[in-house]
Enzyme design. Structure first.
Site, mmCIF file in Angstrom:
data_model
loop_
_atom_site.group_PDB
_atom_site.id
_atom_site.type_symbol
_atom_site.label_atom_id
_atom_site.label_comp_id
_atom_site.label_asym_id
_atom_site.label_seq_id
_atom_site.Cartn_x
_atom_site.Cartn_y
_atom_site.Cartn_z
ATOM 1 N N HIS A 63 0.658 -1.201 -0.192
ATOM 2 C CA HIS A 63 -0.011 -0.098 0.081
ATOM 3 C C HIS A 63 0.909 1.053 0.038
ATOM 4 O O HIS A 63 1.974 1.295 0.362
ATOM 5 C CB HIS A 63 -0.844 0.036 1.341
ATOM 6 N N GLU A 65 1.305 3.740 1.639
ATOM 7 C CA GLU A 65 1.659 4.382 3.296
ATOM 8 C C GLU A 65 2.977 3.241 3.454
ATOM 9 O O GLU A 65 3.884 3.805 4.045
ATOM 10 C CB GLU A 65 0.686 4.108 4.079
ATOM 11 N N CYS A 93 -5.855 2.019 5.966
ATOM 12 C CA CYS A 93 -6.388 0.834 6.699
ATOM 13 C C CYS A 93 -5.890 0.104 7.946
ATOM 14 O O CYS A 93 -4.968 0.638 8.268
ATOM 15 C CB CYS A 93 -6.267 -0.257 5.695
ATOM 16 N N CYS A 96 -1.870 -0.693 7.487
ATOM 17 C CA CYS A 96 -1.366 0.526 7.519
ATOM 18 C C CYS A 96 -1.193 1.242 8.934
ATOM 19 O O CYS A 96 -0.211 1.918 9.280
ATOM 20 C CB CYS A 96 -1.495 1.448 6.196
#
Length: 164
Positions: A63, A65, A93, A96
Protein backbone atom coordinates in the site's frame (compact mmCIF):
# COMPACT_ATOMS: atom_id res chain seq x y z
CA UNK A 1 -17.11 4.03 15.74
CA UNK A 2 -15.30 7.17 16.74
CA UNK A 3 -14.41 9.73 14.18
CA UNK A 4 -11.34 11.77 13.48
CA UNK A 5 -12.59 15.37 13.28
CA UNK A 6 -12.20 17.29 10.05
CA UNK A 7 -9.72 20.11 10.29
CA UNK A 8 -9.92 23.20 8.11
CA UNK A 9 -6.80 24.84 9.58
CA UNK A 10 -4.31 23.34 7.15
CA UNK A 11 -1.21 25.30 6.19
CA UNK A 12 0.03 26.09 2.69
CA UNK A 13 2.78 23.51 3.27
CA UNK A 14 0.16 20.88 4.20
CA UNK A 15 -1.68 21.58 0.96
CA UNK A 16 1.55 21.40 -1.06
CA UNK A 17 2.44 18.03 0.46
CA UNK A 18 -1.06 16.64 -0.07
CA UNK A 19 -0.96 17.76 -3.71
CA UNK A 20 2.29 15.78 -3.98
CA UNK A 21 0.48 12.75 -2.49
CA UNK A 22 -2.26 13.18 -5.10
CA UNK A 23 0.40 13.27 -7.82
CA UNK A 24 1.71 9.96 -6.46
CA UNK A 25 -1.87 8.63 -6.52
CA UNK A 26 -2.00 9.53 -10.23
CA UNK A 27 1.18 7.50 -10.71
CA UNK A 28 -0.52 4.49 -9.09
CA UNK A 29 -3.54 4.93 -11.34
CA UNK A 30 -1.34 5.11 -14.45
CA UNK A 31 0.05 1.71 -13.42
CA UNK A 32 -3.45 0.23 -13.04
CA UNK A 33 -3.37 0.42 -9.24
CA UNK A 34 -5.95 1.94 -6.91
CA UNK A 35 -5.01 5.64 -6.92
CA UNK A 36 -3.56 6.21 -3.46
CA UNK A 37 -0.37 8.15 -2.80
CA UNK A 38 1.55 8.87 0.39
CA UNK A 39 4.60 10.75 1.53
CA UNK A 40 6.45 11.06 4.79
CA UNK A 41 7.69 14.50 5.83
CA UNK A 42 10.15 15.27 8.62
CA UNK A 43 11.15 18.84 9.47
CA UNK A 44 9.59 20.10 6.24
CA UNK A 45 11.52 17.65 4.02
CA UNK A 46 10.13 14.66 2.15
CA UNK A 47 11.90 11.56 3.46
CA UNK A 48 9.74 8.89 1.83
CA UNK A 49 7.27 8.50 -1.02
CA UNK A 50 4.92 5.74 -2.04
CA UNK A 51 1.94 4.85 -4.15
CA UNK A 52 -0.13 1.70 -4.32
CA UNK A 53 1.87 -1.08 -5.98
CA UNK A 54 0.15 -4.24 -4.80
CA UNK A 55 -0.61 -5.53 -8.30
CA UNK A 56 2.69 -4.59 -9.91
CA UNK A 57 4.78 -6.02 -7.07
CA UNK A 58 2.46 -8.97 -6.37
CA UNK A 59 2.59 -7.83 -2.76
CA UNK A 60 -0.59 -7.36 -0.72
CA UNK A 61 1.35 -5.17 1.72
CA UNK A 62 2.52 -2.68 -0.94
CA UNK A 63 0.00 0.00 0.00
CA UNK A 64 1.11 3.60 -0.53
CA UNK A 65 1.73 4.14 3.19
CA UNK A 66 3.88 1.01 3.57
CA UNK A 67 5.88 1.85 0.45
CA UNK A 68 6.48 5.39 1.78
CA UNK A 69 7.58 4.05 5.19
CA UNK A 70 9.98 1.58 3.54
CA UNK A 71 11.40 4.34 1.34
CA UNK A 72 11.93 6.60 4.37
CA UNK A 73 13.59 3.78 6.30
CA UNK A 74 16.07 3.20 3.49
CA UNK A 75 16.78 6.91 3.14
CA UNK A 76 17.39 7.71 6.80
CA UNK A 77 18.57 4.33 8.05
CA UNK A 78 15.92 3.87 10.72
CA UNK A 79 12.50 2.27 11.09
CA UNK A 80 11.13 4.85 13.50
CA UNK A 81 10.12 8.38 12.54
CA UNK A 82 9.14 10.37 15.64
CA UNK A 83 7.75 13.76 14.69
CA UNK A 84 7.21 12.82 11.05
CA UNK A 85 3.95 13.56 9.25
CA UNK A 86 2.39 11.10 6.83
CA UNK A 87 0.30 12.70 4.08
CA UNK A 88 -1.94 10.17 2.36
CA UNK A 89 -4.75 10.59 -0.13
CA UNK A 90 -7.00 7.95 1.49
CA UNK A 91 -7.64 7.02 5.11
CA UNK A 92 -5.21 4.24 6.15
CA UNK A 93 -6.44 0.65 6.56
CA UNK A 94 -5.77 -1.51 9.64
CA UNK A 95 -2.52 -2.92 8.21
CA UNK A 96 -1.16 0.54 7.47
CA UNK A 97 -2.41 1.86 10.82
CA UNK A 98 -0.37 -0.80 12.61
CA UNK A 99 2.75 0.15 10.66
CA UNK A 100 2.13 3.84 11.38
CA UNK A 101 1.93 3.15 15.11
CA UNK A 102 5.03 0.93 15.12
CA UNK A 103 6.95 3.56 13.14
CA UNK A 104 6.11 6.10 15.87
CA UNK A 105 4.86 8.74 13.43
CA UNK A 106 3.88 12.06 14.94
CA UNK A 107 0.80 12.61 12.81
CA UNK A 108 -1.22 11.53 9.82
CA UNK A 109 -3.06 13.89 7.50
CA UNK A 110 -5.34 12.19 5.02
CA UNK A 111 -7.64 13.43 2.29
CA UNK A 112 -10.64 11.12 1.86
CA UNK A 113 -12.39 8.83 4.32
CA UNK A 114 -12.56 5.12 3.48
CA UNK A 115 -15.95 3.88 4.73
CA UNK A 116 -15.12 0.26 3.83
CA UNK A 117 -11.68 -0.27 5.39
CA UNK A 118 -10.66 3.02 7.04
CA UNK A 119 -8.87 2.60 10.36
CA UNK A 120 -9.04 6.21 11.57
CA UNK A 121 -12.68 6.12 12.60
CA UNK A 122 -14.58 5.65 9.34
CA UNK A 123 -14.86 1.88 9.78
CA UNK A 124 -12.36 0.91 12.48
CA UNK A 125 -10.76 2.87 15.32
CA UNK A 126 -7.25 1.45 15.09
CA UNK A 127 -5.43 4.79 14.90
CA UNK A 128 -7.73 6.38 17.47
CA UNK A 129 -7.34 3.71 20.17
CA UNK A 130 -5.78 4.85 23.43
CA UNK A 131 -4.73 1.24 24.06
CA UNK A 132 -1.59 1.57 21.93
CA UNK A 133 1.76 2.46 23.47
CA UNK A 134 2.05 5.30 20.93
CA UNK A 135 -0.56 7.88 19.96
CA UNK A 136 -0.74 9.48 16.52
CA UNK A 137 -2.35 12.86 15.85
CA UNK A 138 -4.91 12.62 13.06
CA UNK A 139 -6.28 15.27 10.72
CA UNK A 140 -8.55 14.60 7.78
CA UNK A 141 -10.25 16.28 4.87
CA UNK A 142 -7.37 18.11 3.15
CA UNK A 143 -8.20 18.06 -0.60
CA UNK A 144 -10.85 15.47 0.21
CA UNK A 145 -12.97 16.15 -2.87
CA UNK A 146 -10.07 15.80 -5.30
CA UNK A 147 -9.02 12.49 -3.82
CA UNK A 148 -12.56 11.12 -3.54
CA UNK A 149 -13.37 12.10 -7.13
CA UNK A 150 -10.25 10.36 -8.42
CA UNK A 151 -11.14 7.19 -6.52
CA UNK A 152 -14.77 7.22 -7.66
CA UNK A 153 -13.74 7.73 -11.30
CA UNK A 154 -11.19 4.92 -11.05
CA UNK A 155 -13.70 2.41 -9.70
CA UNK A 156 -16.45 3.57 -12.08
CA UNK A 157 -14.08 2.97 -15.01
CA UNK A 158 -13.05 -0.40 -13.59
CA UNK A 159 -16.68 -1.52 -13.16
CA UNK A 160 -17.52 -0.35 -16.67
CA UNK A 161 -14.55 -2.25 -18.09
CA UNK A 162 -15.40 -5.47 -16.27
CA UNK A 163 -18.98 -5.47 -17.53
CA UNK A 164 -17.96 -5.23 -21.20
Amino acid sequence: MSSCPANDGFSAADERFMRHALMLAARAEAQGEVPVGALLVLDGEIIGEGWNQTIGLNDPSAHAEIVALRDAGRRIGNYRFPGAVLYVSLEPCCMCAGAIIHARLGSVIYAADDPKTGAAGSRFDTLLSSEHNHQVTLRRGLLEQESAQRLRAFFRKKRKGSSA
